[in-house]
Scaffold this active site. Structure first.
Site, PDB file in Angstrom:
ATOM      1  N   TYR A   1      -1.956  -1.497  10.735  1.00 45.00           N
ATOM      2  CA  TYR A   1      -2.204  -1.725   9.106  1.00 45.00           C
ATOM      3  C   TYR A   1      -0.957  -1.354   8.408  1.00 45.00           C
ATOM      4  CZ  TYR A   1      -3.840  -1.361   4.430  1.00 45.00           C
ATOM      5  OH  TYR A   1      -3.934  -1.348   2.945  1.00 45.00           O
TER       6      TYR A   1
ATOM      7  N   SER B   1       1.018  -1.186  -0.018  1.00 43.71           N
ATOM      8  CA  SER B   1       0.120  -0.054   0.124  1.00 43.71           C
ATOM      9  C   SER B   1       0.877   1.089   0.153  1.00 43.71           C
ATOM     10  CB  SER B   1      -0.936   0.092   1.135  1.00 43.71           C
ATOM     11  OG  SER B   1      -1.536   1.412   1.310  1.00 43.71           O
TER      12      SER B   1
END
Length: 281
Positions: free
Chosen positions: A175, A162
């Site tokens: 995360y 990401s």
């Protein structure tokens, strides 16, 4: 045993060496295939004539997707129902496709979970689940299938990290840390596999219109600014086609700029900026 584009069995010893891998008749395994980027990866790979092994824990959605891909693209679609938060999930998935006679040429490690909120307020069971899916399962699947691909002399692995891997994200701390692991691990793996015929793409998607928020994450920015899943997937498959390793792939100029610039900003002001942005949501 897996089939070639002519329908004949293909053993690892007889498959082509270094060269394009996104070709008809090969097999791609996609985790998190029941929705979002995973479903789109499966659809676009099937449209290229690749057979697909679909991995997720929602059997109904997988069966529906498999039926559609078989009908629309005339490919094989094999369903593997597995919860990647289980400790032995990677080994179970690897064994399942082996037992089905499938030799995986392309691995798409797409499955991922998110968290939002402060670490001290987050259920520890949820943190364990996230790390198992985002880190442990991805690492295990990469190791197992990379070994098979090296033995075959060809293959590709796409690990979905990401843009959040570029810098820590307060209020999504676990995360973003998990995605930083994926980015670091994948780029190192790419170097380790140089010369084997196996390439590794580290994919850094930004804000994309998917069901990620339903999995506990946050998609930053207004919905009108979110990229379409089909465009993001197409850009990452193009990166695989380019045959370069190690390779970090982003979609669009904005994501590329963030991935390149965020790590270079003075750390404390950058963290404060991100913290305010996350708190505002």
């Amino acid at each position: 045993m897996a089939r070639s584009d002519q329908g004949a069995p293909v053993s690892p010893a007889t498959r082509p060496g270094i060269g394009p891998v996104l070709t008809p008749g090969r097999w791609a395994l996609i985790t998190g295939a029941s929705s979002g980027l995973g479903s789109e990866f499966a659809t676009q790979l099937a449209s290229r004539g690749l057979h697909v092994a679909l991995v997720a824990r929602r059997a109904g959605r997988l069966e529906e997707l498999a039926a559609r891909l078989r009908a629309d693209h005339k490919v094989d679609a094999h369903v593997v129902v597995e919860d990647l938060s289980r400790r032995d999930a990677a080994a179970a998935v690897h064994a399942a496709v082996k037992d089905a006679g499938i030799a995986v040429d392309v691995l798409i490690n797409n499955a991922g979970l998110g968290t939002s909120g402060d670490v001290i307020d987050t259920d520890p069971a949820r943190i364990d689940e996230l790390l198992q899916v985002n880190v442990t399962a991805l690492t295990g699947l990469s190791r197992l299938f990379a070994a098979d691909m090296v033995a075959a002399g060809a293959g590709a692995i796409v690990n979905i990290a990401s843009v959040a891997a570029a810098i820590p994200a307060p209020h999504m701390a676990v995360y973003s840390a998990s995605k930083a692991f994926v980015a670091s691990f994948s780029q190192a793996l790419a170097v380790e596999l140089e010369g084997t015929g196996v390439r590794v793409v580290t994919a850094l998607p930004g804000a994309t219109a998917t069901e990620f928020a339903e999995a506990g994450g946050r998609i930053p920015g207004p919905a009108s600014m979110h990229a379409r899943a089909e465009d993001v997937v197409a850009s990452f498959l193009t990166a695989v086609d380019q045959l370069r390793t190690p390779l970090v792939a982003t979609h669009g100029r904005a994501d590329a700029a963030m991935a390149a610039l965020l790590p270079k900003l003075p750390r404390r002001p950058a963290l404060r900026l991100i913290e305010r942005a996350m708190r505002a949501r």
